[in-house]
Design a protein around this motif. Structure first.
Motif, PDB file in Angstrom:
ATOM      1  N   MET A   1      25.929  24.833  48.259  1.00  0.00           N
ATOM      2  CA  MET A   1      24.799  25.721  48.011  1.00  0.00           C
ATOM      3  C   MET A   1      23.723  24.983  47.219  1.00  0.00           C
ATOM      4  N   ASN A   2      22.502  25.242  47.591  1.00  0.00           N
ATOM      5  CA  ASN A   2      21.361  24.652  46.892  1.00  0.00           C
ATOM      6  C   ASN A   2      20.804  25.698  45.916  1.00  0.00           C
ATOM      7  N   TRP A   3      21.039  25.447  44.623  1.00  0.00           N
ATOM      8  CA  TRP A   3      20.652  26.442  43.612  1.00  0.00           C
ATOM      9  C   TRP A   3      19.137  26.489  43.398  1.00  0.00           C
ATOM     10  N   LEU A   4      18.452  25.432  43.771  1.00  0.00           N
ATOM     11  CA  LEU A   4      16.989  25.468  43.672  1.00  0.00           C
ATOM     12  C   LEU A   4      16.413  26.482  44.657  1.00  0.00           C
ATOM     13  N   ARG A   5      16.933  26.484  45.885  1.00  0.00           N
ATOM     14  CA  ARG A   5      16.478  27.465  46.871  1.00  0.00           C
ATOM     15  C   ARG A   5      16.855  28.883  46.452  1.00  0.00           C
ATOM     16  N   ILE A   6      18.072  29.031  45.895  1.00  0.00           N
ATOM     17  CA  ILE A   6      18.500  30.354  45.433  1.00  0.00           C
ATOM     18  C   ILE A   6      17.606  30.847  44.294  1.00  0.00           C
ATOM     19  N   ARG A   7      17.247  29.928  43.397  1.00  0.00           N
ATOM     20  CA  ARG A   7      16.380  30.322  42.277  1.00  0.00           C
ATOM     21  C   ARG A   7      15.035  30.825  42.761  1.00  0.00           C
ATOM     22  N   GLU A   8      14.471  30.151  43.741  1.00  0.00           N
ATOM     23  CA  GLU A   8      13.166  30.577  44.261  1.00  0.00           C
ATOM     24  C   GLU A   8      13.261  31.911  44.995  1.00  0.00           C
ATOM     25  N   LEU A   9      14.392  32.136  45.679  1.00  0.00           N
ATOM     26  CA  LEU A   9      14.576  33.424  46.354  1.00  0.00           C
ATOM     27  C   LEU A   9      14.738  34.551  45.328  1.00  0.00           C
ATOM     28  N   VAL A  10      15.444  34.262  44.235  1.00  0.00           N
ATOM     29  CA  VAL A  10      15.587  35.249  43.156  1.00  0.00           C
ATOM     30  C   VAL A  10      14.225  35.563  42.546  1.00  0.00           C
ATOM     31  N   ARG A  11      13.420  34.535  42.313  1.00  0.00           N
ATOM     32  CA  ARG A  11      12.073  34.742  41.750  1.00  0.00           C
ATOM     33  C   ARG A  11      11.224  35.582  42.688  1.00  0.00           C
ATOM     34  N   LYS A  12      11.306  35.289  43.998  1.00  0.00           N
ATOM     35  CA  LYS A  12      10.557  36.062  44.990  1.00  0.00           C
ATOM     36  C   LYS A  12      10.999  37.527  44.991  1.00  0.00           C
ATOM     37  N   MET A 210      11.103  38.600  57.156  1.00  0.00           N
ATOM     38  CA  MET A 210      12.417  38.117  57.566  1.00  0.00           C
ATOM     39  C   MET A 210      12.280  36.899  58.473  1.00  0.00           C
ATOM     40  N   GLU A 211      11.239  36.899  59.310  1.00  0.00           N
ATOM     41  CA  GLU A 211      11.020  35.760  60.191  1.00  0.00           C
ATOM     42  C   GLU A 211      10.785  34.481  59.395  1.00  0.00           C
ATOM     43  N   GLN A 212      10.049  34.608  58.284  1.00  0.00           N
ATOM     44  CA  GLN A 212       9.789  33.433  57.459  1.00  0.00           C
ATOM     45  C   GLN A 212      11.067  32.927  56.799  1.00  0.00           C
ATOM     46  N   LEU A 213      11.940  33.852  56.374  1.00  0.00           N
ATOM     47  CA  LEU A 213      13.195  33.442  55.744  1.00  0.00           C
ATOM     48  C   LEU A 213      14.146  32.800  56.748  1.00  0.00           C
ATOM     49  N   ILE A 214      14.069  33.243  58.010  1.00  0.00           N
ATOM     50  CA  ILE A 214      14.963  32.703  59.030  1.00  0.00           C
ATOM     51  C   ILE A 214      14.697  31.226  59.269  1.00  0.00           C
ATOM     52  N   VAL A 215      13.428  30.840  59.258  1.00  0.00           N
ATOM     53  CA  VAL A 215      13.082  29.452  59.574  1.00  0.00           C
ATOM     54  C   VAL A 215      13.228  28.528  58.375  1.00  0.00           C
ATOM     55  N   THR A 216      13.569  29.073  57.200  1.00  0.00           N
ATOM     56  CA  THR A 216      13.787  28.233  56.026  1.00  0.00           C
ATOM     57  C   THR A 216      15.176  27.611  56.092  1.00  0.00           C
ATOM     58  N   PRO A 217      15.440  26.570  55.268  1.00  0.00           N
ATOM     59  CA  PRO A 217      16.781  25.949  55.252  1.00  0.00           C
ATOM     60  C   PRO A 217      17.847  26.806  54.586  1.00  0.00           C
ATOM     61  N   LEU A 218      17.507  28.009  54.129  1.00  0.00           N
ATOM     62  CA  LEU A 218      18.483  28.867  53.459  1.00  0.00           C
ATOM     63  C   LEU A 218      19.678  29.173  54.370  1.00  0.00           C
ATOM     64  N   SER A 219      20.867  28.962  53.841  1.00  0.00           N
ATOM     65  CA  SER A 219      22.063  29.376  54.579  1.00  0.00           C
ATOM     66  C   SER A 219      22.313  30.859  54.339  1.00  0.00           C
ATOM     67  N   ALA A 220      23.231  31.429  55.111  1.00  0.00           N
ATOM     68  CA  ALA A 220      23.534  32.854  54.943  1.00  0.00           C
ATOM     69  C   ALA A 220      24.092  33.136  53.551  1.00  0.00           C
ATOM     70  N   ALA A 221      24.960  32.252  53.055  1.00  0.00           N
ATOM     71  CA  ALA A 221      25.536  32.445  51.721  1.00  0.00           C
ATOM     72  C   ALA A 221      24.463  32.360  50.642  1.00  0.00           C
ATOM     73  N   GLU A 222      23.535  31.397  50.787  1.00  0.00           N
ATOM     74  CA  GLU A 222      22.443  31.276  49.818  1.00  0.00           C
ATOM     75  C   GLU A 222      21.530  32.495  49.870  1.00  0.00           C
ATOM     76  N   PHE A 223      21.300  32.997  51.052  1.00  0.00           N
ATOM     77  CA  PHE A 223      20.439  34.173  51.206  1.00  0.00           C
ATOM     78  C   PHE A 223      21.061  35.393  50.519  1.00  0.00           C
ATOM     79  N   ILE A 224      22.358  35.620  50.764  1.00  0.00           N
ATOM     80  CA  ILE A 224      23.052  36.756  50.147  1.00  0.00           C
ATOM     81  C   ILE A 224      23.099  36.595  48.628  1.00  0.00           C
ATOM     82  N   THR A 225      23.380  35.381  48.162  1.00  0.00           N
ATOM     83  CA  THR A 225      23.438  35.139  46.712  1.00  0.00           C
ATOM     84  C   THR A 225      22.087  35.384  46.061  1.00  0.00           C
TER      85      THR A 225
END
Length: 373
Positions: A1-12, A210-225
């Protein structure tokens, strides 16, 4: 898991939640209003029983009986009626809770040393409240009987007595708020976390992001987290605020460890957030998600022991309650608040919450697919 991507998703997610004024009301104001309303409304204490008196006797003894009821500070004679019909009409309209009918020969029978009968008519539409009123009535009648015995037979009687020294643990004044307010704390945590999480993914689809999130490198686990972390933080913050209201406003004692209480909350959130995410994956609109959420909320509330004792339910329903995480969380919250008990007693509830949380959350993650359909 990439915590940098998760952090930005949490901020969003926080920005998206807080910029909407309606969300701010739900997050910061609604829990306090619900806590105050439920804390005062959900109450089984009886402080006012409305009574209609039909006194055919009109004697010293009948007036003394009426004074004994009024002197209890629970019974209030709101109507003095003159006929059975008038008494029945008041019961039918719901203007009184109970009627007392004293016969004409009431005083004469008592003076003869015989048992005098009076009629008590109680509104039994709410059976539990009617039972409590009848119990209070029996206490008042027993007090009247002892008073009349002392008056009619004033001689001193020496005999052995039972000296019952009753002490009520954990709730000395038998205040129903001690029972309900900790339960309301648990229910509000479930309500807010389940409601907000159930629309988390649907909101992305309806907003077109959702379309924008789909094309990002976020995995399903990172997205849920990234989607669940904000709601965990919000739920814990709301839990702290609601506990503060329970302690300082309602004056409910917190006898146990607050750290164990928050640990139990985290385990409980695994189940509620998992169910919320599952609802979000099977729903197509926010309205559908909210309706499905309330479909889960009512059974959770009814089968948790919050209002109705689980032991009084049918055996099959009792078995179903083992699948309800709120059942275990209520036992923990009330145990920590009122009894001050710890893991050595509550470990079965913690273990049940952990097993249910892992099962539900894992199922929700496996159900989620990072795609529009």
């Amino acid at each position: 898991m990439n915590w940098l991507r998760i952090r930005e998703l949490v901020r969003k997610e926080f920005i998206q939640l807080l910029r909407d004024k309606r969300n701010r009301v739900v997050l910061f104001i609604a829990p306090f209003i619900q806590m105050l309303v439920f804390g005062y409304v959900v109450n089984y204490d009886i402080s006012n029983i409305r009574v209609a008196l039909l006194d055919y006797s009109q004697t010293y003894e009948s007036r003394k009986l009426a004074d004994t009821f009024v002197g209890s500070n629970i019974f209030h004679i709101t109507h003095n009626v003159r006929s059975d019909r008038e008494l029945e009409d008041l019961l039918l309209k719901g203007d009184i809770d109970m009627g007392i009918k004293i016969p004409q020969n009431f005083a004469a029978v008592i003076r003869k040393g015989e048992t005098a009968a009076i009629q008590i008519l109680a509104d039994g539409t709410m059976s539990n409240m009617a039972s409590l009123r009848m119990a209070y009535t029996s206490t008042v009648l027993d007090r009247f009987n002892r008073s009349m015995i002392r008056e009619l037979y004033p001689q001193h009687m020496s005999y052995g007595k039972i000296d019952a020294r009753i002490r009520t643990w954990y709730n000395p004044n038998l205040d129903s708020q001690y029972f309900f307010v900790p339960g309301i704390v648990a229910f509000l945590v479930m309500l807010i976390s389940l409601l907000l999480t159930s629309i988390a993914i649907i909101r992305e689809k309806e907003a077109g992001t959702m379309e924008q999130l789909i094309v990002t490198p976020l995995s399903a686990a990172e997205f849920i987290t990234g989607k669940t972390i904000p709601y965990i933080i919000i739920a814990l913050a709301q839990m702290a605020a609601i506990i503060a209201v329970a302690i300082f406003w309602f004056e409910i004692p917190l006898m146990g460890s607050i750290f164990l209480l928050f640990f139990a909350t985290c385990l409980f959130l695994m189940s509620t957030l998992g169910i919320g995410l599952f609802i979000s994956t099977i729903s197509t609109t926010q309205q559908q998600a909210m309706m499905t959420t309330f479909f889960f909320l009512l059974p959770f509330l009814m089968l948790s022991g919050f209002i109705f004792p689980i032991a009084n339910m049918p055996l099959l329903v009792q078995w179903l309650t083992y699948l309800n995480p709120l059942r275990y969380f209520l036992v923990i919250v009330r145990g920590i608040f009122l009894k001050g008990i710890a893991l050595d007693i509550l470990w079965p509830q913690y273990l049940a919450l952990l097993i249910l949380g892992i099962a539900v959350f894992t199922g929700a993650i496996s159900r989620f697919k990072k795609r529009l359909d």
